[in-house]
Design a protein around this motif. Structure first.
Motif, PDB file in Angstrom:
ATOM      1  N   GLY A 192      -6.806  -5.444  -5.622  1.00 18.44           N
ATOM      2  CA  GLY A 192      -7.003  -5.945  -4.405  1.00 18.44           C
ATOM      3  C   GLY A 192      -6.233  -5.453  -3.135  1.00 18.44           C
ATOM      4  N   VAL A 193      -5.472  -4.618  -3.302  1.00 16.25           N
ATOM      5  CA  VAL A 193      -4.517  -3.975  -2.395  1.00 16.25           C
ATOM      6  C   VAL A 193      -5.257  -3.118  -1.321  1.00 16.25           C
ATOM      7  CG1 VAL A 193      -2.321  -2.385  -1.682  1.00 16.25           C
ATOM      8  CG2 VAL A 193      -2.937  -3.440  -4.197  1.00 16.25           C
ATOM      9  N   GLU A 194      -4.883  -3.313  -0.070  1.00 11.37           N
ATOM     10  CA  GLU A 194      -5.490  -2.375   0.883  1.00 11.37           C
ATOM     11  C   GLU A 194      -5.531  -1.191   0.713  1.00 11.37           C
ATOM     12  OE1 GLU A 194      -3.782  -2.064   4.966  1.00 11.37           O
ATOM     13  OE2 GLU A 194      -2.184  -3.210   4.428  1.00 11.37           O
ATOM     14  N   ILE A 195      -6.263  -0.338   1.238  1.00  8.43           N
ATOM     15  CA  ILE A 195      -6.143   1.290   0.985  1.00  8.43           C
ATOM     16  C   ILE A 195      -6.401   1.705   2.152  1.00  8.43           C
ATOM     17  CG2 ILE A 195      -7.505   3.110   0.141  1.00  8.43           C
ATOM     18  CD1 ILE A 195      -9.063   1.331  -1.763  1.00  8.43           C
ATOM     19  N   ASN A 196      -5.285   2.839   2.664  1.00  6.87           N
ATOM     20  CA  ASN A 196      -4.999   3.504   3.903  1.00  6.87           C
ATOM     21  C   ASN A 196      -5.597   5.002   3.737  1.00  6.87           C
ATOM     22  OD1 ASN A 196      -2.974   4.853   2.758  1.00  6.87           O
ATOM     23  ND2 ASN A 196      -1.365   3.575   3.928  1.00  6.87           N
ATOM     24  N   GLU A 197      -5.492   5.547   4.979  1.00  3.21           N
ATOM     25  CA  GLU A 197      -5.946   7.066   5.188  1.00  3.21           C
ATOM     26  C   GLU A 197      -5.218   7.935   4.110  1.00  3.21           C
ATOM     27  OE1 GLU A 197      -5.276   5.077   7.531  1.00  3.21           O
ATOM     28  OE2 GLU A 197      -7.060   5.036   8.950  1.00  3.21           O
ATOM     29  N   VAL A 208       0.869  -1.123  -0.031  1.00  2.00           N
ATOM     30  CA  VAL A 208       0.173  -0.096  -0.192  1.00  2.00           C
ATOM     31  C   VAL A 208       0.936   1.309  -0.043  1.00  2.00           C
ATOM     32  CG1 VAL A 208      -0.217  -0.092   2.611  1.00  2.00           C
ATOM     33  CG2 VAL A 208      -1.957   1.135   1.160  1.00  2.00           C
ATOM     34  N   VAL A 209       2.033   1.298   0.676  1.00  9.39           N
ATOM     35  CA  VAL A 209       2.841   2.448   0.825  1.00  9.39           C
ATOM     36  C   VAL A 209       3.571   2.763  -0.665  1.00  9.39           C
ATOM     37  CG1 VAL A 209       5.093   3.422   1.674  1.00  9.39           C
ATOM     38  CG2 VAL A 209       3.402   1.832   3.110  1.00  9.39           C
ATOM     39  N   ASP A 259     -17.019   5.636   5.238  1.00  8.70           N
ATOM     40  CA  ASP A 259     -18.186   5.212   6.133  1.00  8.70           C
ATOM     41  C   ASP A 259     -18.430   3.622   6.286  1.00  8.70           C
ATOM     42  OD1 ASP A 259     -18.733   7.883   6.490  1.00  8.70           O
ATOM     43  OD2 ASP A 259     -20.308   8.341   5.133  1.00  8.70           O
ATOM     44  N   LYS A 260     -18.481   3.032   4.997  1.00  4.96           N
ATOM     45  CA  LYS A 260     -18.659   1.660   5.161  1.00  4.96           C
ATOM     46  C   LYS A 260     -17.542   0.860   5.692  1.00  4.96           C
ATOM     47  CE  LYS A 260     -19.320  -2.103   1.937  1.00  4.96           C
ATOM     48  NZ  LYS A 260     -19.289  -2.347   0.450  1.00  4.96           N
ATOM     49  N   ASN A 261     -16.396   1.321   5.631  1.00  3.59           N
ATOM     50  CA  ASN A 261     -15.206   0.555   6.410  1.00  3.59           C
ATOM     51  C   ASN A 261     -14.946   1.253   7.639  1.00  3.59           C
ATOM     52  OD1 ASN A 261     -14.008  -1.290   4.112  1.00  3.59           O
ATOM     53  ND2 ASN A 261     -14.493   0.395   3.247  1.00  3.59           N
ATOM     54  N   GLY A 262     -15.493   2.139   8.175  1.00  2.56           N
ATOM     55  CA  GLY A 262     -15.520   2.603   9.586  1.00  2.56           C
ATOM     56  C   GLY A 262     -14.122   3.206   9.615  1.00  2.56           C
ATOM     57  N   ILE A 263     -13.675   3.885   8.646  1.00  2.00           N
ATOM     58  CA  ILE A 263     -12.361   4.428   8.668  1.00  2.00           C
ATOM     59  C   ILE A 263     -12.390   5.769   9.657  1.00  2.00           C
ATOM     60  CG2 ILE A 263     -10.297   5.783   7.469  1.00  2.00           C
ATOM     61  CD1 ILE A 263     -11.035   3.584   5.196  1.00  2.00           C
TER      62      ILE A 263
END
Length: 513
Positions: free
Chosen positions: A225-230, A195-196, A257-261
């Motif tokens: 399918g890579v995770e997504i961060n803030e 992700v970085v 909203d959906k992923n509770g970030i």
């Protein structure tokens, strides 16, 4: 207090004793000084601990070397660079950790040349770099050429040519110097990305104003399918804001909203900025109200958004509310407030805030604040006053300020002041086609056709071509870009056919060009 000789040549070197090393637990012994080092706030305290290490170092060679390396780290973290180097010079067999720490210290202190020289010295001592060395060394590079030299070192080393951390740092380095092509070439060749890595490449596109490239890459990231961060989301929201890609921005908001970030202040500010720049200031206000944390950057985004939409009075209300809640404004806040006054015609209020910035808000005026004041005066038609501000600025006016003045002259058909602005712009931005077009329009409005021809000749002599107009439209989360006369789009025939039908329908209804 134990007196310490700071000349490295006078340091006592402790002879190696294998037998003595076997009687001590190096790790546990070295930890004894860590609490003391963490409590140091002054160089005198570091020197006391240094003296104690030397004093108790008999028959404990390995422990002493480890403790000295820890001392180097603490000195570097406290910006005591010169003394840290003296301590490093005392270590008989410095570890790669000690060298990395010292190289990092030089890099953070802006001493890139010293950092590179120390790396060379480390290699001459036969010490091999580890996973942290090259990323640290990249921070010391002050030019693209130096960074490419580090890249060659990484490529030659079998242990690191596929090491994800080093390659990601290289991508960030290339992006930081604006070499997106080299960064993307490296990115595409990487066998593994995290992700970085993806975020560094997307951020590179955004920082270089290549927003569509950043969003296109984000689509690829999602499909992989890579995770997504803030941080990824902040970059994408910035691209959406600058492109006006509202649907994509809404998708990001729903994803949060959906992923509770957690809506941290940077993410919240990015969402507000996106809605505001996409024309939905009401949605921006809704997000602002529900944010659990509001930092100065969050307030700046809201005030800036209101300014952009001409809601000057409301922006000033938010500015007052911000201060009531104990949030100290920064220089960006005042840019947003002055912009609000400019877009809403609040001339006197804007001038009052500008001239009280230093006394009331303890903020030093910079060229962007002067730019806001000049824009405020130009929009109000006060061109002579704006020119006086430009002439009496404490810093040299840049092309943006002279361009603002030239634009105002074009709007008011003012020739003499426009010529003054143009003289400076020819020096500052000799190949900016927009300036020549504006000056040509001023001459044309005043029927000075010889001067219009002179402007066109000047453009031709300098091989300056007018940039074609272009527009962007977002359909089904895909951003399409069109230029004047563009036929590259795969649906161009259908588009032009539809435009022709629209033109025919308009004529039938009585509309003319």
């Amino acid at each position: 207090m134990v007196q310490l000789l700071t000349n490295s040549s006078q340091f006592t070197c402790i002879p190696n004793s294998t037998k003595s090393q076997e009687n001590f637990n190096t790790t546990s012994k070295s930890r004894n000084i860590l609490p003391l080092l963490k409590g140091c706030t002054h160089l005198v305290q570091f020197k006391q601990i240094h003296a104690q290490i030397i004093k108790t170092s008999f028959n404990e060679f390995a422990i002493t070397q480890t403790q000295l390396a820890k001392l180097v780290e603490s000195l570097v973290n406290s910006s005591q660079i010169d003394y840290a180097r003296l301590v490093l010079n005392q270590i008989i067999n410095p570890s790669i950790f000690a060298f990395n720490t010292m190289i990092r210290g030089y890099s953070e202190a802006g001493l890139g040349h010293e950092a590179i020289q120390l790396y060379i010295h480390m290699r001459c001592k036969g010490l091999e770099p580890d996973n942290f060395t090259y990323p640290i060394l990249l921070k010391a590079c002050g030019s693209l050429k130096q960074g490419k030299a580090v890249h060659s070192l990484v490529a030659k080393n079998q242990d690191f040519k596929s090491e994800i951390h080093s390659l990601t740092c290289l991508i960030a380095f290339y992006c930081g110097f604006g070499d997106i092509e080299s960064a993307r070439l490296l990115f595409d060749k990487m066998a593994e990305r995290n992700v970085v890595t993806w975020t560094a490449m997307i951020n590179g596109y955004v920082k270089q104003n290549r927003y569509k490239g950043g969003i296109d890459l984000f689509y690829q990231m999602r499909n992989c399918g890579v995770e997504i961060n803030e941080l990824t989301l902040v970059c994408v929201l910035s691209a959406c804001a600058n492109l006006g890609a509202l649907e994509m921005g809404k998708w990001v908001h729903r994803f949060i909203d959906k992923n509770g970030i957690f809506f941290n202040h940077k993410l919240g500010a990015a969402v507000i900025d996106m809605y505001a720049k996409c024309g939905h200031i009401d949605e921006a206000s809704k997000v602002f109200k529900i944010l659990p944390v509001k930092s100065v950057c969050t307030w700046n985004s809201m005030i800036g958004g209101l300014a952009m939409h001409g809601c000057g009075e409301e922006a000033l209300e938010r500015f007052g509310e911000m201060q009531t809640r104990g949030i100290e404004p920064d220089d960006i806040t005042l840019i947003a407030v002055l912009s609000a006054c400019s877009h809403s015609g609040l001339v006197e209020k804007g001038k009052e805030i500008f001239y009280k910035m230093r006394s009331d808000y303890k903020i030093e005026l910079n060229i962007k604040h002067y730019g806001c004041l000049i824009d405020l005066l130009c929009r109000a038609g006060l061109l002579d006053e704006a020119y006086e501000v430009v002439k009496n600025m404490p810093m040299e006016p840049n092309g943006v300020l002279w361009g603002t003045l030239l634009t105002a002259c074009a709007n008011s058909n003012v020739v003499e002041l426009g010529e003054t602005a143009m003289e400076h712009l020819i020096e500052l931005e000799p190949f900016n086609d927009g300036n020549y077009v504006l000056m040509s329009n001023i001459y044309a409005a005043n029927e000075r056709w010889d001067d219009v021809a002179r402007m066109r000749r000047l453009m031709k002599e300098r091989q300056i071509e007018k940039s074609p107009g272009h527009s962007l439209i977002e359909i089904n989360n895909v951003v399409h870009e069109f230029m004047v006369g563009d036929v590259r789009h795969r649906c161009s025939q259908d588009i032009y056919s539809m435009l022709e039908d629209v033109a025919i329908s308009l004529k039938k209804e009585g509309y003319t060009r």
